[in-house]
Design an enzyme around this catalytic site. Structure first.
Site, PDB file in Angstrom:
ATOM      1  N   GLU A  72      54.035  11.559  22.934  1.00  0.00           N
ATOM      2  CA  GLU A  72      53.376  12.290  23.947  1.00  0.00           C
ATOM      3  C   GLU A  72      53.614  11.587  25.409  1.00  0.00           C
ATOM      4  O   GLU A  72      53.700  12.366  26.410  1.00  0.00           O
ATOM      5  CB  GLU A  72      51.782  12.244  23.893  1.00  0.00           C
ATOM      6  CG  GLU A  72      51.318  12.703  22.416  1.00  0.00           C
ATOM      7  CD  GLU A  72      51.256  11.958  21.406  1.00  0.00           C
ATOM      8  OE1 GLU A  72      50.322  12.102  20.354  1.00  0.00           O
ATOM      9  OE2 GLU A  72      52.107  11.000  21.056  1.00  0.00           O
ATOM     10  N   THR A 216      71.626  -5.077 -10.005  1.00  0.00           N
ATOM     11  CA  THR A 216      72.725  -4.273  -9.058  1.00  0.00           C
ATOM     12  C   THR A 216      73.549  -5.220  -7.943  1.00  0.00           C
ATOM     13  O   THR A 216      74.759  -5.118  -8.037  1.00  0.00           O
ATOM     14  CB  THR A 216      71.829  -3.176  -8.183  1.00  0.00           C
ATOM     15  OG1 THR A 216      71.271  -2.408  -9.030  1.00  0.00           O
ATOM     16  CG2 THR A 216      72.969  -2.482  -7.237  1.00  0.00           C
ATOM     17  N   ARG A 227      77.183   2.418   7.215  1.00  0.00           N
ATOM     18  CA  ARG A 227      78.546   2.443   7.712  1.00  0.00           C
ATOM     19  C   ARG A 227      78.739   3.774   8.135  1.00  0.00           C
ATOM     20  O   ARG A 227      79.850   4.286   7.789  1.00  0.00           O
ATOM     21  CB  ARG A 227      79.216   1.823   6.649  1.00  0.00           C
ATOM     22  CG  ARG A 227      78.978   0.313   6.394  1.00  0.00           C
ATOM     23  CD  ARG A 227      79.887  -0.494   5.603  1.00  0.00           C
ATOM     24  NE  ARG A 227      80.012   0.138   4.138  1.00  0.00           N
ATOM     25  CZ  ARG A 227      79.091  -0.348   3.325  1.00  0.00           C
ATOM     26  NH1 ARG A 227      77.914  -1.131   3.667  1.00  0.00           N
ATOM     27  NH2 ARG A 227      79.033   0.203   2.129  1.00  0.00           N
TER      28      ARG A 227
END
Length: 392
Positions: A72, A216, A227
């Site tokens: 705003e 992982t 990237r």
């Protein structure tokens, strides 16, 4: 502040715009800084006034990087004196409380706005209708609910953290044509092509945090950054679930923690000396309870992340984490990439090799299906998650 639009050009934006078209513009503007507004919602605002029977757009704004200034205020700054007697189209209820800046509701009143059209009320207990009340008490006409469903979808992260005290959790996995996520014994085996990778980078840029399991990191040693040209600075916080403190100091994540934040969610099983080493490298350690199986308690992990202002989490799941997250019921949105390659008997299976069946059983419905080169992307959403964001 975004670059100011040339005043002469602004004066030429005369059209028989409808309320719906102007709110559509506000919604599109609100998405511009999604993932970069810190704990604040990504809001859009358009200010338009009647000029000889046509609507003239005199101000446009969106929440800026870091969360301030609010949409705003950006739009009002562009409109200047032309905001007087104009209509403001805003995607979320203007704030009514004083934080690092004065309330946006007050700014609209001071600018002489005559009407406010708002898509979605703000469930934050500091606002929760008070913004609308301030505006109406000042004699401003207020209309609420235009395109609320679209705003609800755009604001899922902020609404989730506000209503449920946890982020909106997105999960992403890539499968081969025969339902495999890689080849046994080979880390980071690509099952999709470059277009899918670019889309993943874009999804990272729109999230507040990326989440992975420690397995992982041990297998792939990822950087988990964005990237894409021009978006490198939009890499979000990287979060690792590491219940026992197995994360090596030599990983890319730890070595780059002072450039791009790394948070490690762990339990009392992480030795204090290991925690000190990781902290010295720039990592933030968040301790939560462990499950009976010795894993990080997912509910507590998400709550701890939310407490630090994270609205949307993008989880890049391995087989174990995906299974655990789906069973827990915490996943709200699922991005399923499907490659064209067949892996065969040496494939590494996840979700029993039938991801769509697993998602259907968990209450997900297909919301988007598109081609990405030779690959496909299917996006699933849990309607129950969206409904929960309305609160009581």
């Amino acid at each position: 502040m975004p670059p100011q639009t040339d005043r002469h050009c602004m004066h030429t934006l005369l059209h028989t715009f409808s309320d719906e078209q102007l709110m559509d513009l506000a919604l599109r503007l609100g998405r511009r800084c999604a993932g970069a507004t810190a704990e604040n919602p990504a809001v859009g605002c358009v200010i338009a006034r009647n000029n000889s029977g046509r609507m003239e757009i005199v101000g446009r704004g969106w929440t800026q990087e870091g969360g301030r200034p609010h949409a705003e205020r950006v739009a009002l700054a562009e409109a200047g004196e032309r905001a007087r007697e104009a209509t403001a189209y805003v995607t979320l209820e203007p704030c009514s409380h004083t934080g690092k800046s004065s309330p946006c509701a007050d700014a609209l009143i001071e600018a002489g706005i005559a009407r406010v059209v708002c898509a979605h009320p703000d469930p934050d207990r500091r606002v929760a209708g008070r913004g609308f009340e301030k505006l109406r008490n000042a004699g401003i006409a207020v209309d609420v609910g235009l395109m609320q469903d679209r705003a609800h979808r755009d604001l899922t992260g902020f609404l989730s953290r506000t209503v449920r005290n946890r982020p909106w959790l997105q999960a992403k996995m890539a499968f081969s044509r025969d339902g495999m996520i890689g080849i046994k014994g080979q880390g980071n085996y690509p099952v999709t092509g470059p277009q899918a990778k670019s889309r993943t980078y874009a999804l990272r840029a729109r999230a507040d945090a990326i989440l992975v399991g420690c397995d992982t990191v041990l297998i792939d040693n990822p950087a988990l950054t964005v990237r894409l040209p021009g978006l490198e600075k939009r890499s979000p916080v990287r979060v690792v679930l590491d219940s026992k403190g197995r994360l090596p100091v030599e990983t890319i994540l730890v070595q780059s923690a002072k450039e791009t934040p790394v948070w490690i969610v762990t339990t009392g099983q992480m030795p204090s000396d290991k925690a000190k080493v990781l902290e010295a490298r720039g990592c933030v350690i968040l301790r939560v309870d462990a499950t009976p199986e010795g894993h990080v308690d997912l509910k507590m992990a998400l709550e701890a992340i939310a407490e630090r202002g994270i609205n949307t989490v993008f989880a890049e799941c391995g087989a174990k984490l995906a299974d655990e997250m789906l069973k827990s019921g915490f996943v709200d949105e699922f991005f399923l990439y499907q490659g064209s390659e067949l892996i065969g008997l040496n494939g590494l299976e996840a979700l029993h090799g039938l991801p769509e069946k697993a998602l259907s059983s968990a209450g997900f419905i297909l919301e988007e299906n598109c081609n990405m080169g030779q690959d496909k992307l299917k996006r699933f959403v849990r309607p129950q998650s969206l409904d929960a964001l309305y609160g009581d």
